[in-house]
Design an enzyme around this catalytic site. Structure first.
Site, PDB file in Angstrom:
ATOM      1  CG  ASN A  47      29.682 -28.543  50.683  1.00 40.00           C
ATOM      2  OD1 ASN A  47      30.152 -28.476  49.547  1.00 40.00           O
ATOM      3  ND2 ASN A  47      29.764 -27.541  51.542  1.00 40.00           N
TER       4      ASN A  47
ATOM      5  NE  ARG B 191      28.305 -24.570  48.851  1.00 39.51           N
ATOM      6  CZ  ARG B 191      29.520 -24.073  48.955  1.00 39.51           C
ATOM      7  NH1 ARG B 191      30.523 -24.833  49.322  1.00 39.51           N
ATOM      8  NH2 ARG B 191      29.748 -22.805  48.706  1.00 39.51           N
TER       9      ARG B 191
ATOM     10  CD  GLU C 183      26.605 -21.878  53.841  1.00 35.79           C
ATOM     11  OE1 GLU C 183      26.805 -21.478  52.695  1.00 35.79           O
ATOM     12  OE2 GLU C 183      27.515 -22.009  54.687  1.00 35.79           O
TER      13      GLU C 183
ATOM     14  NE  ARG D 190      37.811 -16.633  47.175  1.00 35.41           N
ATOM     15  CZ  ARG D 190      36.653 -17.121  47.576  1.00 35.41           C
ATOM     16  NH1 ARG D 190      35.542 -16.419  47.463  1.00 35.41           N
ATOM     17  NH2 ARG D 190      36.589 -18.322  48.095  1.00 35.41           N
TER      18      ARG D 190
ATOM     19  CG  HIS E  12      28.799 -16.880  50.647  1.00 28.38           C
ATOM     20  ND1 HIS E  12      29.648 -15.791  50.708  1.00 28.38           N
ATOM     21  CD2 HIS E  12      29.570 -17.971  50.785  1.00 28.38           C
ATOM     22  CE1 HIS E  12      30.890 -16.222  50.863  1.00 28.38           C
ATOM     23  NE2 HIS E  12      30.871 -17.549  50.920  1.00 28.38           N
TER      24      HIS E  12
END
Ligand code: ADP
Length: 400
Positions: A7, A91, A384, A241, A180
């Site tokens: 990743n 990823r 993940e 965010r 996600h």
């Protein structure tokens, strides 16, 4: 079969070497500060002491080379040669509309990834660098791309289109993609298994609550809506965010604060959310601590966060015509007992309630709703890397 999961971020590489015979993690680690002074590799072999290697790591290729050296090192390594790595799973953040599933990387796939850069300028370039670095260092080893966006490609048009001139979609691909996806897919499969139900029979709402946060409505195993949109900025309030807001605020703030397009992007992505409201931190632990110590804006930031999650849950119940189970995952969802309470305690109208004793859990898969609740609530730790390793095995298993 051993799969290396990679990743890549702009200045980091996270990795895991997974033995697919029993899905055990042989080693994992992190390269940090690539291209910056003080670059370092932290390597954790299973059952052995952690190793910290300080080295000048000026690019991703050097980083991957160091990872391979660490994995094959006679002392702290876990394999005797690079040849034991059968495949690499990467990823990749943005697959646009081209990829609804994980894919074997070919020159044509690389071209398509390059075309997605415009939509994920911060994420796709380091992902591509990681793939190129592996091709260079491990030539001939098959590589797979696993996309954050792929799971959401089942959303119907009414859920993914924005009500702006249709040409923006046709010309520039402006639409909701969602992110996600790997996590939402994993926890939805896990919860069905834990409940002893078929995924195809369930209506699931998955809440991935970390620094980045998103929520998904999964009906009969397919994602029908999710809160992140064209970029990971839309939807829930997050660490830094803003999540959803009136788009008219953007030009308004640009004029008032004399900001450029890039600066307002930074304002909404890096300075807003829980950090912006609380003025304390983007880390929920700090914000919870400040709220407990009486900081009103910190408490307000947490209330805002929880309220937005609850509102999305309500809207996804409407989108699916009901819900059977709600899942909490990621850093905050797995660990914050108080945040789960704040969210769950407003959902009694659905026929569910948090059981405080069961909810007293961190990082463990477990039901947290009261016995006999009509709608169940679960904590499911996400993984993940395991999804990436499984998809890589599924695609490459027959190649060797
Ligand atoms: P990302 O992958 O998006 O960076 P994570 O899923 O790792 O995020 O989640 C990180 C967030 O989870 C941080 O804001 C952190 O404060 C929060 N978190 C982790 N553990 C706890 C805890 N015990 N209580 C509250 N928040 C926690």
């Amino acid at each position: 079969m051993k799969v290396l999961v990679v990743n890549c971020g702009s200045s980091s590489i996270k990795y895991q070497l997974v033995n697919m015979n029993d899905e055990s993690v042989l080693a994992k680690g992190l390269v940090e500060r690539i291209g910056i002074e003080g670059s370092v590799l932290t390597h954790q072999p299973a059952g052995k002491d952690k190793v910290v290697i300080n080295a000048a790591i000026s690019n991703h290729s050097i980083g991957i080379k160091l990872v391979i050296d660490a994995l094959t090192d006679p002392k702290h390594g876990v394999i005797s040669s690079m040849k034991e790595i059968s495949a690499v799973g990467h990823r990749v953040v943005h697959g646009g509309e081209k990829f609804a599933d994980s894919v074997l990387i070919t020159p044509a796939v690389m071209k398509a990834l390059e075309e997605c850069i415009e939509m994920a300028p911060l994420h796709n370039p380091p992902n591509i660098m990681g793939i190129n670095a592996c091709s260079e260092i491990m030539p001939g080893v098959p590589q797979v791309a696993v996309f954050d966006t792929a799971f959401h490609q089942t959303m119907p048009k009414e859920a993914f289109l924005y009500a702006i001139p249709y040409e923006a979609y046709e010309k520039y691909g402006v639409r909701r993609y969602g992110f996600h996806g790997t996590s939402h897919k994993f926890v939805s499969q896990q919860v069905a298994e834990l409940m002893g139900e078929k995924l195809s029979d369930l209506r699931i709402i998955t809440c991935h609550l970390g620094n980045g946060a998103s929520i998904a409505a999964i009906k009969n195993g397919k994602c029908i809506d999710t809160s992140m949109g064209f970029t990971p900025l839309e939807g829930l309030v997050m660490g830094t965010r803003s999540g959803g807001l009136d788009p008219a605020i953007v030009p308004f703030i640009m004029k008032k604060e004399n900001l450029s397009a890039d600066q307002v992007d930074n304002y909404l992505n890096k300075k807003s959310g829980v950090l912006g409201v609380s003025g304390v931190s983007s880390d929920f632990r700090d914000v919870e601590e400040a709220a407990n110590a009486g900081n009103e804006r910190a408490a307000l930031a947490l209330d805002l966060f929880a309220y937005r999650v609850r509102k999305f849950i309500g809207s996804y119940v409407a989108a699916m015509g009901g819900v059977d189970v709600i899942v909490f995952t990621a850093g905050l969802g797995e660990n914050s007992i108080t945040m789960r309470e704040k969210i769950g305690n407003g959902l009694e109208f659905l026929g569910t309630r948090i059981d405080p004793a069961k909810n007293n859990v961190r990082g463990k898969a477990q039901e947290i709703s009261v016995d006999g609740a009509k709608v169940k609530m679960f904590v499911i730790p996400t993984n993940e890397e395991l999804v990436i390793a499984r998809d890589t095995k599924a695609i490459c298993g027959n190649l060797a």
